[in-house]
Design an enzyme around this catalytic site. Structure first.
Site, PDB file in Angstrom:
ATOM      1  N   TYR A  19      -1.821  35.761  -6.720  1.00  0.00           N
ATOM      2  CA  TYR A  19      -3.031  35.341  -6.008  1.00  0.00           C
ATOM      3  C   TYR A  19      -2.643  34.460  -4.819  1.00  0.00           C
ATOM      4  CZ  TYR A  19      -7.689  33.470  -5.129  1.00  0.00           C
ATOM      5  OH  TYR A  19      -8.883  33.109  -4.526  1.00  0.00           O
ATOM      6  N   HIS A  23      -2.971  35.323  -0.686  1.00  0.00           N
ATOM      7  CA  HIS A  23      -3.729  34.476   0.232  1.00  0.00           C
ATOM      8  C   HIS A  23      -2.832  33.845   1.294  1.00  0.00           C
ATOM      9  CE1 HIS A  23      -7.084  35.074  -2.476  1.00  0.00           C
ATOM     10  NE2 HIS A  23      -7.840  34.601  -1.507  1.00  0.00           N
ATOM     11  N   TYR A  42     -12.436  26.703   5.032  1.00  0.00           N
ATOM     12  CA  TYR A  42     -12.492  27.378   3.731  1.00  0.00           C
ATOM     13  C   TYR A  42     -11.246  27.015   2.925  1.00  0.00           C
ATOM     14  CZ  TYR A  42     -13.382  31.469   0.639  1.00  0.00           C
ATOM     15  OH  TYR A  42     -13.649  32.307  -0.424  1.00  0.00           O
ATOM     16  N   TRP A  77     -10.462  44.225   0.610  1.00  0.00           N
ATOM     17  CA  TRP A  77      -9.842  43.011   0.077  1.00  0.00           C
ATOM     18  C   TRP A  77     -10.218  42.822  -1.385  1.00  0.00           C
ATOM     19  CZ3 TRP A  77      -6.091  39.712   1.207  1.00  0.00           C
ATOM     20  CH2 TRP A  77      -6.034  38.482   0.548  1.00  0.00           C
ATOM     21  N   TRP A  78     -11.486  43.016  -1.725  1.00  0.00           N
ATOM     22  CA  TRP A  78     -11.919  42.855  -3.115  1.00  0.00           C
ATOM     23  C   TRP A  78     -11.190  43.830  -4.032  1.00  0.00           C
ATOM     24  CZ3 TRP A  78     -17.890  42.533  -2.111  1.00  0.00           C
ATOM     25  CH2 TRP A  78     -18.203  41.253  -1.655  1.00  0.00           C
TER      26      TRP A  78
END
Length: 105
Positions: A19, A23, A42, A77-78
């Protein structure tokens, strides 16, 4: 400055390193889409004990975040991230809204 928005997501066991790596190499077209949608500042934080992710971002007053689920880049992306976290049908990450209890600017 926009309004703060915070939510929780859930990683799967063993997914922390991947993860973070994904990112760290966020796609430029996704970063551009988020900015164009009114997202700024963000951040995503990890609770290592529970594998909960806590996301905080600023939304511009005229944000278009509600349009993101239908955007091809967001959907791609999801799908890319779905093996690593709890998702809804269609691979959208499960999100639990968080209530602001305190903020000092």
């Amino acid at each position: 400055m926009g309004a703060l928005h915070a939510f929780r997501m859930q990683l799967k066991l063993g997914a922390v390193a991947e993860y973070k790596a994904r990112h760290d190499a966020i796609w430029p077209e996704l970063a551009e889409l988020l900015t164009a949608s009114g997202v700024s500042d963000y951040s995503i934080f990890l609770d290592e004990e529970t594998l909960s992710l806590f996301a905080v971002l600023r939304r511009a007053e005229n944000h278009t975040l509600d349009d993101l689920p239908s955007h091809p880049v967001m959907r791609k992306w999801w799908t890319y991230m779905a093996p690593l976290m709890e998702v809804e049908p269609g691979d959208q990450p499960r999100e639990w809204p968080l209530q602001l209890m305190f903020h000092q600017a």
